[in-house]
Design a protein around this motif. Structure first.
Motif, PDB file in Angstrom:
ATOM      1  N   VAL A  51      35.972  36.635  16.126  1.00 43.70           N
ATOM      2  CA  VAL A  51      35.392  36.749  17.584  1.00 43.70           C
ATOM      3  C   VAL A  51      36.263  37.164  18.450  1.00 43.70           C
ATOM      4  O   VAL A  51      37.412  36.498  18.636  1.00 43.70           O
ATOM      5  N   ASN A  52      35.721  38.040  19.241  1.00 41.45           N
ATOM      6  CA  ASN A  52      36.762  38.607  20.362  1.00 41.45           C
ATOM      7  C   ASN A  52      35.662  38.759  21.695  1.00 41.45           C
ATOM      8  O   ASN A  52      34.958  39.493  21.677  1.00 41.45           O
ATOM      9  N   ILE A  53      35.545  37.723  22.274  1.00 44.98           N
ATOM     10  CA  ILE A  53      34.748  37.504  23.543  1.00 44.98           C
ATOM     11  C   ILE A  53      34.922  38.667  24.579  1.00 44.98           C
ATOM     12  O   ILE A  53      34.030  39.311  25.033  1.00 44.98           O
ATOM     13  N   LEU A  54      36.056  38.755  25.247  1.00 44.15           N
ATOM     14  CA  LEU A  54      36.200  39.560  26.188  1.00 44.15           C
ATOM     15  C   LEU A  54      37.046  40.797  25.485  1.00 44.15           C
ATOM     16  O   LEU A  54      38.367  40.864  25.412  1.00 44.15           O
ATOM     17  N   ASP A  55      36.410  41.742  24.941  1.00 41.22           N
ATOM     18  CA  ASP A  55      36.816  42.756  23.988  1.00 41.22           C
ATOM     19  C   ASP A  55      37.454  43.896  25.001  1.00 41.22           C
ATOM     20  O   ASP A  55      36.692  44.416  25.870  1.00 41.22           O
ATOM     21  N   GLU A  56      38.551  44.404  24.902  1.00 44.93           N
ATOM     22  CA  GLU A  56      39.061  45.504  25.563  1.00 44.93           C
ATOM     23  C   GLU A  56      38.469  46.855  25.517  1.00 44.93           C
ATOM     24  O   GLU A  56      38.777  47.526  26.274  1.00 44.93           O
ATOM     25  N   VAL A  57      37.869  46.890  24.191  1.00 44.65           N
ATOM     26  CA  VAL A  57      37.062  47.957  24.283  1.00 44.65           C
ATOM     27  C   VAL A  57      35.664  48.185  24.855  1.00 44.65           C
ATOM     28  O   VAL A  57      35.177  49.171  25.436  1.00 44.65           O
ATOM     29  N   LYS A  58      34.919  46.782  24.476  1.00 45.40           N
ATOM     30  CA  LYS A  58      33.596  46.815  24.953  1.00 45.40           C
ATOM     31  C   LYS A  58      33.689  46.410  26.448  1.00 45.40           C
ATOM     32  O   LYS A  58      32.664  46.775  27.170  1.00 45.40           O
ATOM     33  N   THR A  59      34.231  45.638  26.823  1.00 39.90           N
ATOM     34  CA  THR A  59      34.449  45.272  28.243  1.00 39.90           C
ATOM     35  C   THR A  59      35.834  45.196  28.843  1.00 39.90           C
ATOM     36  O   THR A  59      36.328  44.355  29.122  1.00 39.90           O
ATOM     37  N   PRO A  60      36.482  46.489  28.888  1.00 34.18           N
ATOM     38  CA  PRO A  60      37.814  46.505  29.393  1.00 34.18           C
ATOM     39  C   PRO A  60      38.001  45.962  30.696  1.00 34.18           C
ATOM     40  O   PRO A  60      39.074  45.388  30.993  1.00 34.18           O
ATOM     41  N   LEU A  61      37.069  46.009  31.769  1.00 36.73           N
ATOM     42  CA  LEU A  61      37.286  45.503  33.055  1.00 36.73           C
ATOM     43  C   LEU A  61      37.218  44.045  33.178  1.00 36.73           C
ATOM     44  O   LEU A  61      38.312  43.432  33.692  1.00 36.73           O
ATOM     45  N   LEU A  62      36.466  43.400  32.401  1.00 35.01           N
ATOM     46  CA  LEU A  62      36.406  41.878  32.208  1.00 35.01           C
ATOM     47  C   LEU A  62      37.722  41.329  31.334  1.00 35.01           C
ATOM     48  O   LEU A  62      38.310  40.520  31.986  1.00 35.01           O
ATOM     49  N   ALA A  63      38.182  42.047  30.423  1.00 35.22           N
ATOM     50  CA  ALA A  63      39.546  41.649  29.939  1.00 35.22           C
ATOM     51  C   ALA A  63      40.481  41.832  30.549  1.00 35.22           C
ATOM     52  O   ALA A  63      41.476  40.992  30.685  1.00 35.22           O
ATOM     53  N   GLU A  64      40.639  42.815  31.531  1.00 35.71           N
ATOM     54  CA  GLU A  64      41.687  42.997  32.486  1.00 35.71           C
ATOM     55  C   GLU A  64      41.823  41.892  33.532  1.00 35.71           C
ATOM     56  O   GLU A  64      42.672  41.378  33.974  1.00 35.71           O
ATOM     57  N   TRP A  65      40.503  41.594  34.140  1.00 36.51           N
ATOM     58  CA  TRP A  65      40.333  40.686  34.944  1.00 36.51           C
ATOM     59  C   TRP A  65      40.654  39.348  34.653  1.00 36.51           C
ATOM     60  O   TRP A  65      41.302  38.686  35.159  1.00 36.51           O
ATOM     61  N   GLY A  66      40.521  38.960  33.172  1.00 38.74           N
ATOM     62  CA  GLY A  66      40.546  37.651  32.647  1.00 38.74           C
ATOM     63  C   GLY A  66      42.187  37.520  32.667  1.00 38.74           C
ATOM     64  O   GLY A  66      42.468  36.344  32.893  1.00 38.74           O
ATOM     65  N   ASN A  67      42.803  38.567  32.248  1.00 39.75           N
ATOM     66  CA  ASN A  67      44.301  38.546  32.155  1.00 39.75           C
ATOM     67  C   ASN A  67      44.922  38.345  33.588  1.00 39.75           C
ATOM     68  O   ASN A  67      45.876  37.574  33.640  1.00 39.75           O
ATOM     69  N   ARG A  68      44.220  39.052  34.538  1.00 41.55           N
ATOM     70  CA  ARG A  68      44.874  38.923  36.080  1.00 41.55           C
ATOM     71  C   ARG A  68      44.518  37.546  36.343  1.00 41.55           C
ATOM     72  O   ARG A  68      45.575  36.855  37.045  1.00 41.55           O
ATOM     73  N   PHE A  69      43.466  36.872  36.231  1.00 40.38           N
ATOM     74  CA  PHE A  69      43.063  35.544  36.579  1.00 40.38           C
ATOM     75  C   PHE A  69      43.945  34.539  36.073  1.00 40.38           C
ATOM     76  O   PHE A  69      44.475  33.588  36.858  1.00 40.38           O
ATOM     77  N   CYS A  70      44.194  34.749  34.759  1.00 43.31           N
ATOM     78  CA  CYS A  70      44.994  33.683  34.092  1.00 43.31           C
ATOM     79  C   CYS A  70      46.297  33.831  34.309  1.00 43.31           C
ATOM     80  O   CYS A  70      46.988  32.708  34.018  1.00 43.31           O
ATOM     81  N   SER A  71      46.803  34.869  34.831  1.00 37.89           N
ATOM     82  CA  SER A  71      48.211  35.077  35.233  1.00 37.89           C
ATOM     83  C   SER A  71      48.619  34.569  36.619  1.00 37.89           C
ATOM     84  O   SER A  71      49.798  34.379  36.857  1.00 37.89           O
ATOM     85  N   ASP A  72      47.692  34.219  37.377  1.00 37.98           N
ATOM     86  CA  ASP A  72      48.034  33.846  38.717  1.00 37.98           C
ATOM     87  C   ASP A  72      48.590  32.356  38.573  1.00 37.98           C
ATOM     88  O   ASP A  72      48.075  31.491  37.811  1.00 37.98           O
ATOM     89  N   ASP A  73      49.696  32.525  39.289  1.00 41.99           N
ATOM     90  CA  ASP A  73      50.368  30.836  39.433  1.00 41.99           C
ATOM     91  C   ASP A  73      49.645  29.678  39.575  1.00 41.99           C
ATOM     92  O   ASP A  73      49.831  28.783  39.087  1.00 41.99           O
ATOM     93  N   GLU A  74      48.769  29.933  40.645  1.00 44.92           N
ATOM     94  CA  GLU A  74      47.980  28.561  40.859  1.00 44.92           C
ATOM     95  C   GLU A  74      47.045  28.275  39.739  1.00 44.92           C
ATOM     96  O   GLU A  74      46.458  27.215  39.540  1.00 44.92           O
ATOM     97  N   VAL A  75      46.317  29.340  39.147  1.00 44.75           N
ATOM     98  CA  VAL A  75      45.289  29.177  38.022  1.00 44.75           C
ATOM     99  C   VAL A  75      46.023  28.515  36.997  1.00 44.75           C
ATOM    100  O   VAL A  75      45.994  27.488  36.188  1.00 44.75           O
TER     101      VAL A  75
END
Length: 99
Positions: A51-75
């Motif tokens: 299983v790869n839910i936020l697939d970098e090929v199928k949903t690249p914008l969501l995958a990048e968004w998820g990485n940015r969101f999780c990288s936020d210090d407050e998150v």
């Protein structure tokens, strides 16, 4: 037919207008509402390697968004670790099987 994630991908493209988050340059309410699922997504992926839910090929914008969101210090301060969620899920599955 578009999947739910493909629809979210389209919504992110439309709402963000090329910026980092759904509402623009900073995390907003929609980012928080969707972002709270990201640790669970990763936990599911850890429990099932196929299983790869936020697939970098199928949903690249969501995958990048998820990485940015999780990288936020407050998150990072409040986001549960996927490994802990996996243990929690295994415990609940084991208890359900006992009953």
């Amino acid at each position: 037919m578009k999947t739910t994630l493909q629809q979210l991908e389209s919504a992110l493209a439309k709402c963000s207008k090329g910026k980092a988050f759904f509402g623009g340059d900073t995390i907003g309410y929609l980012d928080i509402a969707l972002g709270c699922f990201l640790s669970w997504f990763k936990a599911v992926e850890l429990m099932n390697a196929d299983v790869n839910i936020l697939d970098e090929v199928k949903t690249p914008l969501l995958a990048e968004w998820g990485n940015r969101f999780c990288s936020d210090d407050e998150v990072k301060e409040v986001m549960p670790e996927p490994d802990a969620l996996v243990e929690h899920a295994k415990k609940n599955i084991f208890q359900a099987k006992e009953n």
